[in-house]
Design a protein around this motif. Sequence first.
Motif, short mmCIF file in Angstrom:
data_model
loop_
_atom_site.label_atom_id
_atom_site.label_comp_id
_atom_site.label_asym_id
_atom_site.label_seq_id
_atom_site.Cartn_x
_atom_site.Cartn_y
_atom_site.Cartn_z
N MET A 204 -2.56 -8.20 -1.87
CA MET A 204 -2.03 -9.53 -0.79
C MET A 204 -1.58 -10.57 -1.91
O MET A 204 -2.61 -11.04 -2.60
N ILE B 6 -1.83 -4.33 5.16
CA ILE B 6 -0.61 -4.89 5.28
C ILE B 6 -0.84 -6.15 5.95
O ILE B 6 -1.51 -6.47 7.01
N SER C 70 10.04 -4.75 -2.52
CA SER C 70 10.99 -5.07 -1.20
C SER C 70 10.21 -5.95 -0.40
O SER C 70 9.04 -5.94 -0.07
N PHE D 259 7.60 -9.35 5.53
CA PHE D 259 6.75 -8.21 5.41
C PHE D 259 6.90 -7.83 3.89
O PHE D 259 8.06 -7.99 3.32
N SER D 260 6.06 -7.46 3.42
CA SER D 260 6.29 -6.96 1.70
C SER D 260 5.05 -6.00 1.45
O SER D 260 4.06 -5.80 2.36
N LYS D 261 5.17 -5.54 0.31
CA LYS D 261 4.14 -4.63 -0.05
C LYS D 261 3.10 -5.42 -0.92
O LYS D 261 2.03 -4.73 -1.37
#
Lengths: 186, 134
Positions: B1, B65, B104, B131-133
């Motif tokens: 995170m 997530i 991404s 939104f991301s990894k």
Amino acid sequence: MPRQTDQANYQFPDGFKLEISTNSGSAWTDIGIIEDGANATLNWDVFRVDAGNYRKLINYARNISMALAPSPVMNWDATVIAKLFPGVLQVDTASTPSAGKDVSYKGTGNHVELDACQLRMTHFTDTALNTIDWQYTLYNATIDAGATFNWGGTMSDSLDSITVSYTGEPDEDDGGALFNLFKATT
Amino acid sequence: MDIEIGNALITLLATTEIKAMLDTFVVGSNTYYAIVQGKAIPVQFQDMNRILQVYRTSMLTAHDINAPLYTVNCRQATEVNADTLAKLVYNEINRAYNTYSGDSVYTQCTIGESIYESENHWNTPVEVRIFSKR
């Protein structure tokens, strides 16, 4: 504590282009805007065969099918509507009440042959719609009974829509093709 | 995170079109555009009325997530210009796929209503979900 796994090939919910083909994938019709996403369900019946001395009970799946239920379609193009119902609906040029098109039942009696179709969902990651990161195709499908046309009133929060769903079965003329899910290498 | 995923917005929004709508200040031989990350406007920007301000407005949770919300305040001297700047931000990063530090990033935008803050100070906030990894 750290994250327990770094295997995270996420797929972000971003909608997709939904298309239908009634000529085995040679040509596709863009169904247009749908309300949200779609669900696909893989189904089968399990039966067990006693193989005697050959081996233990064999578990088989038969009557395999895959049901695809897109969220309601919000594109009321008459030609597209007829395409959504392969074998059931047709579209013709209309002149009354004004210039336009008529969508109507294709059959002449209380039964009609359902035409096979393919459905495809494609997701693009660029605005030019050239780069595909995933694509789902359902083969040898027919439309399910129970499709609805939904017209809202002035208190409705959403647009008028058409709800359809399809069920595909393995195509014996195509090596048993049922569905394909493509994922691009990331 | 990544608590600093908002940095991605600073990078993505530093476009020629957006910067053309912002005030600048010069330090030595360098010109800086009024793009601020954080809830407090720095002293150097406080006499300006054409500022892009970015800060986080949602919690970051223990989930694997996180899709945090950020606000991009589009500050201009007039309501029309504030809306125009908000539209530029929206067009740039709404439902857009980008890469930030190799990962991404996918962003969704909502444009809020324009807010009168004081004379010649209007703000049209754009809420951005990232939104991301990371």
